[in-house]
Scaffold this active site. Structure first.
Site, PDB file in Angstrom:
ATOM      1  N   HIS A 156      33.515  49.515  38.609  1.00  0.00           N
ATOM      2  CA  HIS A 156      33.989  48.494  39.795  1.00  0.00           C
ATOM      3  C   HIS A 156      34.892  49.068  40.781  1.00  0.00           C
ATOM      4  O   HIS A 156      35.224  48.522  41.806  1.00  0.00           O
ATOM      5  CB  HIS A 156      34.764  47.473  38.974  1.00  0.00           C
ATOM      6  N   ASP A 358      38.994  51.483  48.054  1.00  0.00           N
ATOM      7  CA  ASP A 358      38.764  50.236  47.286  1.00  0.00           C
ATOM      8  C   ASP A 358      37.277  50.092  47.053  1.00  0.00           C
ATOM      9  O   ASP A 358      36.401  50.493  47.854  1.00  0.00           O
ATOM     10  CB  ASP A 358      39.043  48.834  48.124  1.00  0.00           C
TER      11      ASP A 358
HETATM   12  P1  ADQ Z   1      40.932  44.730  42.337  1.00  0.00           P
HETATM   13  O1  ADQ Z   1      41.329  45.997  42.495  1.00  0.00           O
HETATM   14  O2  ADQ Z   1      41.707  43.588  41.695  1.00  0.00           O
HETATM   15  O3  ADQ Z   1      39.482  44.596  41.636  1.00  0.00           O
HETATM   16  P2  ADQ Z   1      39.712  42.725  44.539  1.00  0.00           P
HETATM   17  O4  ADQ Z   1      38.453  43.143  44.649  1.00  0.00           O
HETATM   18  O5  ADQ Z   1      40.393  42.451  46.005  1.00  0.00           O
HETATM   19  O6  ADQ Z   1      40.713  44.067  44.044  1.00  0.00           O
HETATM   20  O7  ADQ Z   1      40.219  41.638  43.580  1.00  0.00           O
HETATM   21  C1  ADQ Z   1      41.330  40.809  43.651  1.00  0.00           C
HETATM   22  C2  ADQ Z   1      41.301  39.398  43.055  1.00  0.00           C
HETATM   23  O8  ADQ Z   1      42.896  39.020  43.129  1.00  0.00           O
HETATM   24  C3  ADQ Z   1      40.589  38.383  44.074  1.00  0.00           C
HETATM   25  O9  ADQ Z   1      39.774  38.021  43.491  1.00  0.00           O
HETATM   26  C4  ADQ Z   1      41.662  37.507  44.695  1.00  0.00           C
HETATM   27  O10 ADQ Z   1      41.413  36.065  44.968  1.00  0.00           O
HETATM   28  C5  ADQ Z   1      42.885  37.818  43.750  1.00  0.00           C
HETATM   29  N1  ADQ Z   1      44.200  37.626  44.320  1.00  0.00           N
HETATM   30  C6  ADQ Z   1      44.828  38.374  45.367  1.00  0.00           C
HETATM   31  N2  ADQ Z   1      45.976  37.934  45.539  1.00  0.00           N
HETATM   32  C7  ADQ Z   1      45.981  36.897  44.767  1.00  0.00           C
HETATM   33  C8  ADQ Z   1      47.485  36.224  44.315  1.00  0.00           C
HETATM   34  N3  ADQ Z   1      48.500  36.359  44.965  1.00  0.00           N
HETATM   35  N4  ADQ Z   1      47.460  35.261  43.296  1.00  0.00           N
HETATM   36  C9  ADQ Z   1      46.371  35.262  42.594  1.00  0.00           C
HETATM   37  N5  ADQ Z   1      44.935  35.926  42.845  1.00  0.00           N
HETATM   38  C10 ADQ Z   1      45.117  36.768  43.803  1.00  0.00           C
HETATM   39  C11 ADQ Z   1      38.484  45.529  41.506  1.00  0.00           C
HETATM   40  C12 ADQ Z   1      38.229  46.747  42.252  1.00  0.00           C
HETATM   41  C13 ADQ Z   1      37.536  46.152  43.684  1.00  0.00           C
HETATM   42  C14 ADQ Z   1      36.501  45.212  43.137  1.00  0.00           C
HETATM   43  C15 ADQ Z   1      36.596  44.381  42.031  1.00  0.00           C
HETATM   44  C16 ADQ Z   1      35.255  43.591  41.563  1.00  0.00           C
HETATM   45  O11 ADQ Z   1      39.305  47.486  42.613  1.00  0.00           O
HETATM   46  O12 ADQ Z   1      37.305  47.072  44.594  1.00  0.00           O
HETATM   47  O13 ADQ Z   1      36.022  44.531  44.340  1.00  0.00           O
HETATM   48  O14 ADQ Z   1      37.107  45.187  40.860  1.00  0.00           O
HETATM   49  O15 ADQ Z   1      34.207  44.604  41.392  1.00  0.00           O
END
Ligand code: ADQ
Length: 716
Positions: A156, A358
């Site tokens: 991921h 990311d």
């Molecule tokens: P993450 O590093 O966790 O995921 P991301 O893909 O942006 O990063 O996902 C973050 C999640 O957290 C989103 O679904 C978002 O809705 C949620 N979120 C953000 N702020 C929030 C808040 N204040 N309260 C509740 N929820 C919140 C890892 C990898 C990424 C990759 C994903 C999936 O780092 O690059 O996209 O896995 O493969």
């Protein structure tokens, strides 16, 4: 399916176990997949589950299989190796990576525990699907136990270039484990390219870059880019249903939403926002940056100091620009429901998604799905995987403060027509390439990825050896059983094929190549079975050597072992019921149990080990056999050195090139000794660890190599 975390995490409170949704993108992405398709989710529940505590609930349409990890293990496996080593390194933030052997040891243990649990749960599984960097060692361990099971991995986060990945002291182990899969998925092509480059350069695997297929030993692995999507319809309907924003809140909103993590570039983003207010003061008192941050990994010191840094930065920027009725940054350090998030995405004028690196980034996609009213603008870091496909966003380099500030300005002043067309294109793609599409395409690819191994061709040998051999004399070392002939129930049945014999003979007759056979058989035994008089032979794993230009060598300590070997053989004969038997090789011997029934083997092995140790020998496991070797610090590696010095003198490395081909643990002594001094090939299953520079799948491939050596042309 296995991932580090289950979709929810527990905390022990005064009221008992409290259950919460686990934070982060992986859970956002995978929970709906299992909800729709069913299956078993193997993961860590966030606490050390005590006897009798119930953690699964009937509300999930899938099975939960918790893996228990103690607090001290979490410290090393999760906070340590996963989050202090792999996370920064794989995001190319090398300065932050810490390497600690004790962390690695626990990472190995915990990964094996996940693997064993997956094996237990795999009875009816159509696919075993492992997720993410915390479990990179899990596939290899599963494969050792389930040679045929369909096995896939999805990564991921980013996969860095070779020059960064090789900083990891355990790079070979991780790569080898991943290659136990039938399919490995990454978000984008760039990560695939990096991975292929790493397995080629680190392990010497054969890579077809165009087809994205890796052949390693006896296995083929397909690698591919599968950009993950989101539940588009869900976010769209949540944002449509959310209550409208009150008229009183008319300020324009720039929105950031992340797990609190240094890779997300929150500090850089706030600085860029402050820079915007400097460069374009017209936005003061009109625009606010709302930054949502989900608490994450607060046990790791870096994350705690990042939190402090952000708190201070918010204070200083607000202190600098705030007026009586306006503060530029509103910072909310907590988790929000998807409903609340959807409403905030919808009402934002600009989303600032500016990670320093990311894997993909789901926030960018969720924002786009929620643009159901007045279209907003997405400002997106080029360094997020999402930038590969979301070309209509305003792409920025998050390290470039001025550039990012200008992009925010452009977003805030963009006319409606342009905003609408950009958002429409982004939405169309995310609706089509949503989470369902991602899951189906990955599972579809996993079920079709049983590629046949490509037979080794002259091109492969040219690539590997032509430059290396050039004008030198070649000294070729070959193990016998399992290398030149397939392993047989009884050594008497293991005979050279006519083709193999012909290839060896042709090589030996070339005049520029010397061939030595290095075997665990007795010297006489191996000389007889090969029967080519002009070769050098090393028997008893090198304890006896004879050949042209070499004085007959017998290790001086061997005399003490001849009688003892007879006695030991007699006592082992007592175990000889059920087809097990003892091969007498003079001062050493081998106890073979290949013909014994499976259910008796364990007992036989144990007894043989005991008898061998009691007789003052070292017991060593071989292919369906236990070897008894005198403990005199001599092995195939020493024997090779002896032969090289005898034949070519102490400066042998200046005049000859060495190739060694072998298939078992005793050949590892030679691989270790020859590392950097020779090209070494290990024959057989790819799951075993090896010091050899390359692998060959089987005896057929050895024949292909020998035939290439037999007809190679010497170039100047
Ligand atoms: P993450 O590093 O966790 O995921 P991301 O893909 O942006 O990063 O996902 C973050 C999640 O957290 C989103 O679904 C978002 O809705 C949620 N979120 C953000 N702020 C929030 C808040 N204040 N309260 C509740 N929820 C919140 C890892 C990898 C990424 C990759 C994903 C999936 O780092 O690059 O996209 O896995 O493969």
């Amino acid at each position: 399916m296995a991932s580090n975390r289950l979709p929810f995490t527990f905390q022990r409170t005064a009221k008992g176990l409290e259950r919460r949704r686990a934070p982060g993108g992986l859970v956002s992405a995978l929970e709906p997949v299992l909800r729709k398709r069913g299956g078993t989710w193997i993961g860590w529940p966030g606490i050390d589950v005590r006897e009798g505590e119930q953690i699964a609930s009937s509300s999930e349409p899938y099975q939960i299989s918790p893996v228990s990890i103690s607090e001290t293990e979490i410290e090393r496996y999760y906070h340590g190796l996963s989050n202090r080593t792999l996370w920064p390194l794989l995001h190319s933030l090398t300065d932050r990576a810490r390497f600690d052997g004790a962390d690695w040891g626990v990472y190995v243990d915990v990964n094996h525990r996940f693997a064993d649990e997956a094996v237990r749960q795999s009875k009816h599984a159509g696919l075993i699907w492992i997720h993410d960097y915390q479990l990179m060692l899990t596939p290899g361990r599963i494969r050792e136990q389930l040679p045929q099971a369909p096995l896939a991995f999805f990564h991921h986060i980013p996969f860095p270039p070779f020059d960064i990945f090789r900083l990891l002291p355990w790079d070979r182990e991780l790569l080898r484990s991943l290659l136990a899969c039938d399919l490995i998925g990454f978000h984008v092509r760039g990560y695939v390219r990096n991975f292929l480059d790493c397995v080629e350069r680190t392990l010497g695997a054969r890579v077809d870059h165009r087809k994205m297929v890796v052949d390693y030993g006896d296995r083929t692995t397909r690698v591919g880019a599968f950009p993950i999507g989101i539940e588009f319809d869900l976010f769209e309907s949540l944002s449509t249903a959310a209550p409208a924003r009150p008229e009183s809140e008319r300020e324009r909103v720039v929105l950031g939403a992340d797990r609190l993590d240094y890779t997300k570039g929150i500090v850089e983003r706030m600085r860029a926002f402050a820079r915007l207010l400097e460069l374009h003061p017209e936005h003061r008192e009109k625009v606010v940056l709302i930054q949502l941050a989900v608490p994450s990994r607060a046990q790791v010191a870096e994350y705690r100091s990042l939190k402090r840094e952000i708190d201070e930065l918010v204070g200083s920027i607000n202190g600098r620009f705030a007026t009586a009725g306006w503060s530029p940054i509103r910072y909310l350090y907590r988790s929000f429901s998807q409903q609340r998030l959807a409403a905030m995405y919808r009402d934002a004028d600009v989303a600032l998604v500016t990670p320093l690196r990311d894997g993909m980034n789901l926030v960018a996609k969720e924002f786009v799905a929620c643009q159901v009213g007045e279209p907003g603008v997405l400002v997106l870091s080029r360094l997020a995987g999402a930038a590969d496909t979301m070309r209509e966003a305003l792409l920025v380099n998050p390290y470039d403060e001025d550039g990012t500030a200008e992009a925010i300005h452009r977003a805030l002043t963009m006319d409606e027509g342009e905003r609408r067309s950009r958002v429409a294109a982004l939405r169309r793609r995310e609706r089509r390439d949503d989470l369902d599409a991602w899951t189906s395409s990955f599972i579809e690819a996993a079920s079709h990825s049983r590629d046949a191994l490509q037979p080794l061709s002259d091109e492969d040998f040219d690539d590997w050896l032509r430059e290396f051999l050039k004008t030198y004399r070649l000294s070729l070392f070959l193990d016998y059983d399992g290398t030149l002939t397939p392993l047989q129930e009884h050594p008497d049945k293991a005979l050279l094929s006519p083709e193999m014999r012909k290839a060896i003979r042709t090589i030996a007759n070339r005049g520029d190549t010397d061939v030595a056979i290095v075997s665990g058989r007795s010297l006489e035994g191996v000389r007889q079975v090969v029967g080519e008089s002009e070769l050098t032979y090393a028997g008893n794993h090198g304890l006896e050597v004879a050949g042209p230009d070499i004085d007959h060598f017998i290790h001086e300590d061997l005399v003490h072992y001849r009688e003892r070997a007879d006695e030991l053989a007699n006592s082992l004969d007592a175990l000889a019921a059920h087809g097990a038997w003892t091969e007498r090789k003079g001062p050493t011997l081998t106890f073979h149990y290949r013909a014994a029934p499976e259910n008796l083997r364990e007992g036989l092995i144990e007894e043989a080990h005991q008898l061998i140790s009691a007789a003052g020998y070292l017991a060593r496991g071989a292919h369906c056999a236990v070897e008894a070797r005198p403990p005199i610090g001599w092995d195939k590696g020493r024997a090779v050195l002896h032969i090289l010095r005898e034949r070519y003198g102490p400066a042998w490395s200046e005049s000859v090139r060495v190739i060694y081909v072998g298939d078992d643990q005793t050949d590892e002594d030679a691989f270790r000794f020859l590392s950097g001094l020779a090209e070494t090939f290990r024959v057989g299953p790819a799951t075993t660890a090896t010091m050899a520079t390359r692998r060959l799948p089987d005896v057929e491939a050895v024949r292909a190599l020998l035939e290439w050596l037999a007809r190679r042309r010497v170039t100047g």
